[in-house]
Scaffold this motif. Structure first.
Motif, PDB file in Angstrom:
ATOM      1  N   ALA A 302       0.828  -1.203   0.000  1.00  0.00           N
ATOM      2  CA  ALA A 302       0.000   0.000   0.000  1.00  0.00           C
ATOM      3  C   ALA A 302       0.871   1.265   0.000  1.00  0.00           C
ATOM      4  CB  ALA A 302      -0.930  -0.005   1.205  1.00  0.00           C
ATOM      5  N   ILE A 303       1.937   1.252   0.790  1.00  0.00           N
ATOM      6  CA  ILE A 303       2.836   2.414   0.837  1.00  0.00           C
ATOM      7  C   ILE A 303       3.550   2.594  -0.505  1.00  0.00           C
ATOM      8  CG2 ILE A 303       4.906   3.358   1.928  1.00  0.00           C
ATOM      9  CD1 ILE A 303       4.000   1.953   4.523  1.00  0.00           C
ATOM     10  N   ILE A 304       3.941   1.481  -1.137  1.00  0.00           N
ATOM     11  CA  ILE A 304       4.600   1.567  -2.449  1.00  0.00           C
ATOM     12  C   ILE A 304       3.668   2.199  -3.478  1.00  0.00           C
ATOM     13  CG2 ILE A 304       5.536   0.228  -4.370  1.00  0.00           C
ATOM     14  CD1 ILE A 304       6.456  -1.842  -2.260  1.00  0.00           C
ATOM     15  N   VAL A 305       2.406   1.808  -3.458  1.00  0.00           N
ATOM     16  CA  VAL A 305       1.428   2.361  -4.405  1.00  0.00           C
ATOM     17  C   VAL A 305       1.300   3.871  -4.219  1.00  0.00           C
ATOM     18  CG1 VAL A 305      -1.007   2.408  -5.049  1.00  0.00           C
ATOM     19  CG2 VAL A 305       0.128   0.217  -4.664  1.00  0.00           C
ATOM     20  N   VAL A 306       1.134   4.297  -2.982  1.00  0.00           N
ATOM     21  CA  VAL A 306       0.976   5.727  -2.695  1.00  0.00           C
ATOM     22  C   VAL A 306       2.228   6.503  -3.117  1.00  0.00           C
ATOM     23  CG1 VAL A 306       0.704   7.448  -0.866  1.00  0.00           C
ATOM     24  CG2 VAL A 306      -0.669   5.355  -0.828  1.00  0.00           C
ATOM     25  N   GLY A 307       3.402   5.973  -2.786  1.00  0.00           N
ATOM     26  CA  GLY A 307       4.645   6.645  -3.150  1.00  0.00           C
ATOM     27  C   GLY A 307       4.842   6.741  -4.649  1.00  0.00           C
ATOM     28  N   SER A 308       4.501   5.670  -5.369  1.00  0.00           N
ATOM     29  CA  SER A 308       4.680   5.652  -6.830  1.00  0.00           C
ATOM     30  C   SER A 308       3.744   6.639  -7.516  1.00  0.00           C
ATOM     31  CB  SER A 308       4.435   4.236  -7.365  1.00  0.00           C
ATOM     32  OG  SER A 308       5.358   3.319  -6.835  1.00  0.00           O
ATOM     33  N   VAL A 309       2.491   6.687  -7.070  1.00  0.00           N
ATOM     34  CA  VAL A 309       1.523   7.610  -7.666  1.00  0.00           C
ATOM     35  C   VAL A 309       1.941   9.061  -7.404  1.00  0.00           C
ATOM     36  CG1 VAL A 309      -0.865   8.425  -7.581  1.00  0.00           C
ATOM     37  CG2 VAL A 309      -0.380   5.965  -7.560  1.00  0.00           C
ATOM     38  N   THR A 310       2.395   9.328  -6.189  1.00  0.00           N
ATOM     39  CA  THR A 310       2.841  10.684  -5.850  1.00  0.00           C
ATOM     40  C   THR A 310       4.026  11.105  -6.715  1.00  0.00           C
ATOM     41  OG1 THR A 310       2.127  10.324  -3.553  1.00  0.00           O
ATOM     42  CG2 THR A 310       3.578  12.186  -3.969  1.00  0.00           C
ATOM     43  N   LEU A 311       4.965  10.176  -6.933  1.00  0.00           N
ATOM     44  CA  LEU A 311       6.152  10.486  -7.737  1.00  0.00           C
ATOM     45  C   LEU A 311       5.790  10.883  -9.164  1.00  0.00           C
ATOM     46  CD1 LEU A 311       9.226  10.603  -7.986  1.00  0.00           C
ATOM     47  CD2 LEU A 311       9.227   8.134  -8.418  1.00  0.00           C
ATOM     48  N   TYR A 312       4.701  10.329  -9.689  1.00  0.00           N
ATOM     49  CA  TYR A 312       4.282  10.649 -11.059  1.00  0.00           C
ATOM     50  C   TYR A 312       4.017  12.140 -11.229  1.00  0.00           C
ATOM     51  CZ  TYR A 312       1.288  11.009 -15.168  1.00  0.00           C
ATOM     52  OH  TYR A 312       0.733  11.394 -16.367  1.00  0.00           O
ATOM     53  N   PHE A 313       3.524  12.787 -10.176  1.00  0.00           N
ATOM     54  CA  PHE A 313       3.104  14.179 -10.278  1.00  0.00           C
ATOM     55  C   PHE A 313       4.221  15.175  -9.938  1.00  0.00           C
ATOM     56  CE2 PHE A 313      -0.853  11.852  -9.542  1.00  0.00           C
ATOM     57  CZ  PHE A 313      -1.624  12.337 -10.591  1.00  0.00           C
ATOM     58  N   VAL A 314       5.394  14.688  -9.619  1.00  0.00           N
ATOM     59  CA  VAL A 314       6.497  15.574  -9.239  1.00  0.00           C
ATOM     60  C   VAL A 314       7.191  16.131 -10.487  1.00  0.00           C
ATOM     61  CG1 VAL A 314       8.703  15.720  -8.033  1.00  0.00           C
ATOM     62  CG2 VAL A 314       6.851  14.362  -7.061  1.00  0.00           C
ATOM     63  N   SER A 315       7.473  17.425 -10.470  1.00  0.00           N
ATOM     64  CA  SER A 315       8.159  18.085 -11.589  1.00  0.00           C
ATOM     65  C   SER A 315       9.609  17.629 -11.677  1.00  0.00           C
ATOM     66  CB  SER A 315       8.093  19.601 -11.388  1.00  0.00           C
ATOM     67  OG  SER A 315       9.026  20.254 -12.215  1.00  0.00           O
ATOM     68  N   ASN A 316      10.163  17.674 -12.889  1.00  0.00           N
ATOM     69  CA  ASN A 316      11.561  17.255 -13.065  1.00  0.00           C
ATOM     70  C   ASN A 316      12.557  18.242 -12.463  1.00  0.00           C
ATOM     71  OD1 ASN A 316      11.216  19.324 -14.909  1.00  0.00           O
ATOM     72  ND2 ASN A 316      12.280  18.286 -16.573  1.00  0.00           N
ATOM     73  N   THR A 317      12.087  19.399 -12.021  1.00  0.00           N
ATOM     74  CA  THR A 317      12.982  20.367 -11.372  1.00  0.00           C
ATOM     75  C   THR A 317      13.043  20.173  -9.859  1.00  0.00           C
ATOM     76  OG1 THR A 317      11.181  21.986 -11.181  1.00  0.00           O
ATOM     77  CG2 THR A 317      12.559  22.089 -13.168  1.00  0.00           C
ATOM     78  N   THR A 413       6.586   4.965 -12.581  1.00  0.00           N
ATOM     79  CA  THR A 413       5.654   5.392 -11.528  1.00  0.00           C
ATOM     80  C   THR A 413       4.299   4.678 -11.586  1.00  0.00           C
ATOM     81  OG1 THR A 413       4.975   7.275 -12.916  1.00  0.00           O
ATOM     82  CG2 THR A 413       6.764   7.657 -11.345  1.00  0.00           C
ATOM     83  N   LEU A 414       3.418   5.117 -12.465  1.00  0.00           N
ATOM     84  CA  LEU A 414       2.035   4.623 -12.446  1.00  0.00           C
ATOM     85  C   LEU A 414       1.904   3.170 -12.868  1.00  0.00           C
ATOM     86  CD1 LEU A 414      -0.165   7.592 -13.747  1.00  0.00           C
ATOM     87  CD2 LEU A 414       0.501   6.995 -11.418  1.00  0.00           C
ATOM     88  N   PHE A 415       2.617   2.758 -13.903  1.00  0.00           N
ATOM     89  CA  PHE A 415       2.515   1.358 -14.334  1.00  0.00           C
ATOM     90  C   PHE A 415       2.952   0.393 -13.227  1.00  0.00           C
ATOM     91  CE2 PHE A 415       2.977   2.661 -19.096  1.00  0.00           C
ATOM     92  CZ  PHE A 415       1.658   3.088 -19.096  1.00  0.00           C
TER      93      PHE A 415
END
Length: 450
Positions: A302-317, A413-415
């Motif tokens: 569950a923590i991995i899912v939340v972390g991966s989804v959050t990472l998708y929305f992070v800017s490359n900067t 991330t999402l996949f």
């Protein structure tokens, strides 16, 4: 009653075996896709197809190796001798896989297929007996979690070494020519792998024996395995888990190079992930003591899912957020590994009680076949995703399209998040908690002493 408590030195020795295997596995996971597309010169779709086709070999080699190991009897035991006999050939082929021959395009493709296929066969010959060893060094379920925590902490340190040193070693040995640098860098790691396998052989001991010894055959052993419903749950977990792990691992170099846009950060990014994995593995034992194997595994996913989804929305900067979230995800990914391998070991006794036959080697060869099938599907998917989104390989490419970069980000991330989410309902069908495992071991000991 078989010995159950292991000394720390034996747990370290057990971990050294996976340190050797993980030098190869982590390199295949992290570096081989980028090597094939950007250095060796394979198109992404061709690479993905090769990963899938070669893994079809495992449908033959894995079960055969499991049965062969179960029927091996030497003064050193059933499983340990394979670490001694095959570690050198395994390491030599590992180096050959990273050589770029001066062949035609079709000749290079044949070379890639042959070396990769032989590497996977030797991986089977070494790794299946090694994994089966975890089921016979102790019969205590919680002690197995502890041994596997040592194992994955030490094994993941191989990934840390590769992540931190490989990019610079490749550059140093090749003087800027990656084709020249890769073989020498891999030879350095191959020597470490050989020493680790020898250390595992020397420091471990096989203790657990079948309660009522019987003679088997390939067909009978297969029937025995398929009657083990808890093993089927574990095998499915291995398959589903490795698809997102491979997608994430194979995307890392591409992600840093094209999304973050700074190839100089590759070593730091890879090292962050593998270091966090190493630390995470050490917490598995304490977590399962508090929660039990299944609740702990569900929490981790569950923590991995939340972390991966959050990472998708992070800017490359936002490099701080990228590194922190990537580290968090990898911390929990490797925390789950000792739990899953302990589940596999516990199904051995469950199957023995249920059928009267102990097929340790086949249990692990079957589980590893499911694992490698997941690796094959994940490897095929990364090739297909890169091709679908228009990724262009080659050392002379200076820019990727926004769509190609998006495909890379999704693969990291999402996949993978989807795969980890699917593990939660599957693991709910696993029933072998510590109380049940203790009951099973007690019944088997009574049979052995009758």
């Amino acid at each position: 009653m078989s010995e159950t408590k292991l000394k720390p030195i034996e747990k370290i020795g057990y971990g050294l075996g996976d340190f050797g295997s993980n030098i190869v596995f982590q390199t295949i996971l992290i570096l081989l896709p980028a090597f094939y597309t950007d250095v060796f010169g394979l198109a992404p779709a061709i690479m993905g197809t090769m990963f899938l086709v070669v893994r079809l070999l495992d449908t033959v080699t894995d079960p055969i190796m499991g049965v062969v190991a179960d029927n091996t009897n030497t003064k050193w035991g059933k499983f340990r001798p394979y670490l001694l006999w095959f570690s050198v050939p395994f390491s030599v082929v590992f180096v050959l896989t990273f050589i770029t021959p001066d062949f035609s395009e079709s000749g290079k493709l044949v070379y890639a297929y042959l070396t990769y296929a032989l590497l996977m066969v030797l991986y089977t010959v070494v790794n299946i007996p090694y994994c089966a060893l975890g089921g016979v060094i102790t019969s205590d379920s919680q002690e197995r979690v502890s041994a596997n925590s040592y194992r994955f902490f030490i094994a993941t340190s191989a990934g840390v070494l590769i992540s931190f040193f490989a990019p610079n070693l490749i550059k140093t040995f090749g003087n800027g020519n990656d084709q020249a640098g890769y073989p020498y860098a891999m030879a350095t790691f191959a020597v470490l792998a050989i020493l680790a396998f020898f250390g595992c052989f020397a420091l471990t001991k096989e203790r657990v024996k079948q309660a009522a010894p019987t003679k088997g055959s390939l067909g009978l052993d297969f029937k025995t395995l398929l009657k083990n419903d808890q093993w089927l749950v574990v095998a499915l977990l291995f398959f589903v888990l490795l698809v997102p792990i491979v997608l994430r691992g194979a995307s890392q170099v591409y992600y840093v190079k094209w999304f973050i846009g700074d190839a100089e950060l590759i070593a730091a990014f890879l090292t962050t992930g593998t270091f966090c994995q190493m630390v995470g593995a050490g917490f598995a034992s304490s977590l399962t003591k508090k929660l039990g194997k299944v609740p702990a595994y569900i929490l981790v996913q569950a923590i991995i899912v939340v972390g991966s989804v959050t990472l998708y929305f992070v800017s490359n900067t936002n490099l701080y957020a990228i590194f922190i979230l990537f580290g968090l995800v990898n911390f929990f990914v490797q925390m789950g590994a000792p739990i899953l391998f302990t589940m596999a070991a516990d199904t051995v006794e469950y199957g023995e009680l249920k059928t009267g036959r102990r097929v340790t080697g086949l249990v692990f060869s079957g589980a590893l076949f499911a694992l490698k099938l997941g690796v094959a599907v994940g490897g095929w998917l990364i090739g297909m995703v890169l091709a679908y989104y228009g990724y262009e390989g080659g050392s002379d490419i200076e820019k990727q399209t926004p769509e190609a970069v998006r495909g890379i980000v999704l693969s990291l991330t999402l996949f993978p998040a989807i795969g980890h989410f699917l593990l939660i309902p599957i693991v709910s069908f696993y029933r072998l908690n510590k109380t049940r495992c203790d009951e099973i071991r007690s019944e088997l000991d009574q049979k052995a002493n009758a």
